[in-house]
Design a protein around this motif. Structure first.
Motif, PDB file in Angstrom:
ATOM      1  N   ALA A 241       0.758  -1.521  -0.270  1.00  0.00           N
ATOM      2  CA  ALA A 241      -0.028   0.072  -0.439  1.00  0.00           C
ATOM      3  C   ALA A 241       0.989   1.269  -0.197  1.00  0.00           C
ATOM      4  CB  ALA A 241      -1.188  -0.109   1.392  1.00  0.00           C
ATOM      5  N   ASN A 242       2.528   1.067  -0.186  1.00  0.00           N
ATOM      6  CA  ASN A 242       3.065   2.316   0.261  1.00  0.00           C
ATOM      7  C   ASN A 242       2.951   3.316   1.946  1.00  0.00           C
ATOM      8  OD1 ASN A 242       5.188   3.412  -0.895  1.00  0.00           O
ATOM      9  ND2 ASN A 242       4.403   4.815  -2.634  1.00  0.00           N
ATOM     10  N   LEU A 243       2.633   2.699   2.603  1.00  0.00           N
ATOM     11  CA  LEU A 243       2.354   3.107   3.300  1.00  0.00           C
ATOM     12  C   LEU A 243       3.885   2.555   4.856  1.00  0.00           C
ATOM     13  CD1 LEU A 243      -1.207   2.858   4.108  1.00  0.00           C
ATOM     14  CD2 LEU A 243       0.037   5.124   3.056  1.00  0.00           C
ATOM     15  N   ALA A 244       3.778   4.185   5.253  1.00  0.00           N
ATOM     16  CA  ALA A 244       5.369   3.900   6.239  1.00  0.00           C
ATOM     17  C   ALA A 244       5.210   4.837   7.486  1.00  0.00           C
ATOM     18  CB  ALA A 244       6.476   3.707   5.220  1.00  0.00           C
ATOM     19  N   ALA A 245       5.835   4.514   7.951  1.00  0.00           N
ATOM     20  CA  ALA A 245       5.633   5.461   9.818  1.00  0.00           C
ATOM     21  C   ALA A 245       6.807   5.260  10.017  1.00  0.00           C
ATOM     22  CB  ALA A 245       4.665   5.377  10.677  1.00  0.00           C
ATOM     23  N   THR A 246       7.287   6.044  10.853  1.00  0.00           N
ATOM     24  CA  THR A 246       8.906   5.396  11.966  1.00  0.00           C
ATOM     25  C   THR A 246       8.327   6.533  12.632  1.00  0.00           C
ATOM     26  OG1 THR A 246       9.969   5.887   9.299  1.00  0.00           O
ATOM     27  CG2 THR A 246      11.770   6.701  11.026  1.00  0.00           C
ATOM     28  N   ASP A 247       9.772   6.047  13.899  1.00  0.00           N
ATOM     29  CA  ASP A 247       9.946   6.856  15.410  1.00  0.00           C
ATOM     30  C   ASP A 247      10.969   6.232  16.510  1.00  0.00           C
ATOM     31  OD1 ASP A 247       9.059   7.743  17.683  1.00  0.00           O
ATOM     32  OD2 ASP A 247       6.910   7.953  16.867  1.00  0.00           O
ATOM     33  N   GLU A 248      11.483   6.679  16.777  1.00  0.00           N
ATOM     34  CA  GLU A 248      12.737   6.550  18.222  1.00  0.00           C
ATOM     35  C   GLU A 248      11.992   4.038  18.522  1.00  0.00           C
ATOM     36  OE1 GLU A 248      13.598   9.275  20.274  1.00  0.00           O
ATOM     37  OE2 GLU A 248      14.717  10.946  18.664  1.00  0.00           O
ATOM     38  N   SER A 249      11.040   4.468  19.053  1.00  0.00           N
ATOM     39  CA  SER A 249      10.544   3.135  19.753  1.00  0.00           C
ATOM     40  C   SER A 249      10.084   2.292  18.451  1.00  0.00           C
ATOM     41  CB  SER A 249      10.102   3.159  20.864  1.00  0.00           C
ATOM     42  OG  SER A 249       8.260   3.404  20.477  1.00  0.00           O
TER      43      SER A 249
ATOM     44  N   SER B  21      -6.288   6.549   8.753  1.00  0.00           N
ATOM     45  CA  SER B  21      -6.308   8.137   8.573  1.00  0.00           C
ATOM     46  C   SER B  21      -6.206   8.061   6.573  1.00  0.00           C
ATOM     47  CB  SER B  21      -5.398   9.089   8.644  1.00  0.00           C
ATOM     48  OG  SER B  21      -4.888   8.962   8.226  1.00  0.00           O
ATOM     49  N   LYS B  22      -5.332   7.330   6.203  1.00  0.00           N
ATOM     50  CA  LYS B  22      -5.970   7.212   4.430  1.00  0.00           C
ATOM     51  C   LYS B  22      -6.360   6.720   4.256  1.00  0.00           C
ATOM     52  CE  LYS B  22      -2.487   7.437   1.618  1.00  0.00           C
ATOM     53  NZ  LYS B  22      -2.410   8.883   0.926  1.00  0.00           N
ATOM     54  N   PHE B  23      -7.394   5.138   5.042  1.00  0.00           N
ATOM     55  CA  PHE B  23      -8.414   4.386   4.142  1.00  0.00           C
ATOM     56  C   PHE B  23     -10.099   4.958   4.617  1.00  0.00           C
ATOM     57  CE2 PHE B  23     -11.781   1.061   6.046  1.00  0.00           C
ATOM     58  CZ  PHE B  23     -11.294   0.079   4.102  1.00  0.00           C
ATOM     59  N   LYS B  24      -9.878   6.815   5.574  1.00  0.00           N
ATOM     60  CA  LYS B  24     -10.986   7.361   5.692  1.00  0.00           C
ATOM     61  C   LYS B  24     -10.854   8.113   5.105  1.00  0.00           C
ATOM     62  CE  LYS B  24     -11.077   7.693  10.613  1.00  0.00           C
ATOM     63  NZ  LYS B  24     -11.301   8.179  12.094  1.00  0.00           N
ATOM     64  N   LEU B  25      -9.186   8.357   4.522  1.00  0.00           N
ATOM     65  CA  LEU B  25      -9.945   9.078   3.159  1.00  0.00           C
ATOM     66  C   LEU B  25      -9.454   9.308   1.906  1.00  0.00           C
ATOM     67  CD1 LEU B  25      -8.539  12.228   2.149  1.00  0.00           C
ATOM     68  CD2 LEU B  25      -6.293  11.045   2.042  1.00  0.00           C
ATOM     69  N   LEU B  26      -9.461   7.690   1.495  1.00  0.00           N
ATOM     70  CA  LEU B  26      -9.858   6.848   0.098  1.00  0.00           C
ATOM     71  C   LEU B  26     -11.155   6.599   0.289  1.00  0.00           C
ATOM     72  CD1 LEU B  26      -6.153   5.266  -0.036  1.00  0.00           C
ATOM     73  CD2 LEU B  26      -7.439   7.590  -1.600  1.00  0.00           C
ATOM     74  N   THR B  27     -11.843   6.351   1.004  1.00  0.00           N
ATOM     75  CA  THR B  27     -13.375   5.411   1.019  1.00  0.00           C
ATOM     76  C   THR B  27     -14.183   6.663   1.196  1.00  0.00           C
ATOM     77  OG1 THR B  27     -13.091   5.682   3.441  1.00  0.00           O
ATOM     78  CG2 THR B  27     -12.702   3.068   2.414  1.00  0.00           C
ATOM     79  N   THR B  28     -13.954   8.187   1.560  1.00  0.00           N
ATOM     80  CA  THR B  28     -14.750   9.177   1.532  1.00  0.00           C
ATOM     81  C   THR B  28     -14.567  10.193   0.162  1.00  0.00           C
ATOM     82  OG1 THR B  28     -13.422  10.858   2.407  1.00  0.00           O
ATOM     83  CG2 THR B  28     -14.400   9.621   3.804  1.00  0.00           C
ATOM     84  N   HIS B  29     -14.135   9.428  -1.079  1.00  0.00           N
ATOM     85  CA  HIS B  29     -14.028   9.980  -2.290  1.00  0.00           C
ATOM     86  C   HIS B  29     -14.341   8.380  -3.426  1.00  0.00           C
ATOM     87  CE1 HIS B  29     -10.738  12.318  -0.537  1.00  0.00           C
ATOM     88  NE2 HIS B  29     -11.244  13.424  -1.297  1.00  0.00           N
ATOM     89  N   ASP B  30     -14.959   9.195  -4.163  1.00  0.00           N
ATOM     90  CA  ASP B  30     -15.419   8.169  -5.222  1.00  0.00           C
ATOM     91  C   ASP B  30     -14.512   7.632  -5.899  1.00  0.00           C
ATOM     92  OD1 ASP B  30     -16.847   7.246  -7.199  1.00  0.00           O
ATOM     93  OD2 ASP B  30     -17.754   9.262  -8.120  1.00  0.00           O
ATOM     94  N   PRO B  31     -14.401   6.163  -5.882  1.00  0.00           N
ATOM     95  CA  PRO B  31     -13.275   5.707  -6.724  1.00  0.00           C
ATOM     96  C   PRO B  31     -13.011   5.918  -7.888  1.00  0.00           C
ATOM     97  CG  PRO B  31     -14.947   4.855  -5.095  1.00  0.00           C
ATOM     98  CD  PRO B  31     -15.645   5.661  -5.474  1.00  0.00           C
ATOM     99  N   THR B  32     -14.077   6.091  -8.840  1.00  0.00           N
ATOM    100  CA  THR B  32     -13.918   6.717 -10.380  1.00  0.00           C
ATOM    101  C   THR B  32     -12.937   7.701 -10.225  1.00  0.00           C
ATOM    102  OG1 THR B  32     -15.987   7.510 -10.191  1.00  0.00           O
ATOM    103  CG2 THR B  32     -15.798   5.293 -10.989  1.00  0.00           C
TER     104      THR B  32
END
Length: 189
Positions: A133-141, A155-166
């Motif tokens: 899905a080309n998603l990543a996060a970085t932190d010290e632990s 948040s990415k899933f919320k954002l993408l599902t609220t838009h029209d897929p077409t």
């Protein structure tokens, strides 16, 4: 019978390791391949006790130098391998996301990579990545990196599902398809 040949002339009476210059002339004596290491053959060939002792001491000194260099090389090699192990990626699975909006439909494989960092308190940063899905996060632990990743995933899933897929572009459409394979919206959300 053993054949011995003196090496080119050199002052072997000096102190220290001059008598067995390893880099150029090698051992004080050159020996026939058939001699045993006990020195008995050398004594039978007319060598005096001090010559035999010097020859054996020379051989032992050279072996000691070779061992020292081998140990230094091995120590360096071990340090190199240990530093490479610190950066070898490994995989973890998450089975739960804390969200009222969606839930995981299956275990989610994540790739974890560690990096040495001058800015991190511990000197190490963790990157958690869901490659498909080309998603990543970085932190010290690792724990905070996984939590940040889960938050970003939701948040990415919320954002993408609220838009029209077409109306989504190529990358967001691919991301939505991958996220739909691992996440499901909770009814009423």
């Amino acid at each position: 019978m053993m054949v011995t040949n003196r090496l080119p002339a050199k002052d072997y009476r000096s102190t220290g390791s001059d008598y067995c210059n390893v880099g150029s002339e090698g051992d004080f004596w050159q020996e026939d391949a058939g001699q045993d290491s006990s020195g008995k053959v050398a004594q039978a060939a007319g060598m005096s006790d001090w010559q035999t002792d010097l020859r054996l001491a020379s051989r032992l000194f050279i072996q000691q130098l070779e061992l020292k260099h081998s140990l230094q090389y091995l120590g360096t090699r071990i340090e190199t391998l240990e530093s490479q192990l610190d950066t070898v990626p490994y995989s973890i699975q998450i089975v739960f996301v804390d969200s009222d909006f969606c839930e995981l439909t299956r275990q989610l494989p994540l790739l974890v990579t560690t990096y040495t960092s001058d800015t991190a308190e511990e000197g190490v940063e963790y990157t958690v990545c869901f490659v498909e899905a080309n998603l990543a996060a970085t932190d010290e632990s690792l724990e905070r990196a996984v939590d940040a990743f889960k938050s970003r995933l939701i948040s990415k899933f919320k954002l993408l599902t609220t838009h029209d897929p077409t109306k989504l572009g190529r990358l967001p459409t691919k991301q939505l398809a991958v996220l739909n394979s691992v996440l499901r919206r909770i009814d009423g959300a």
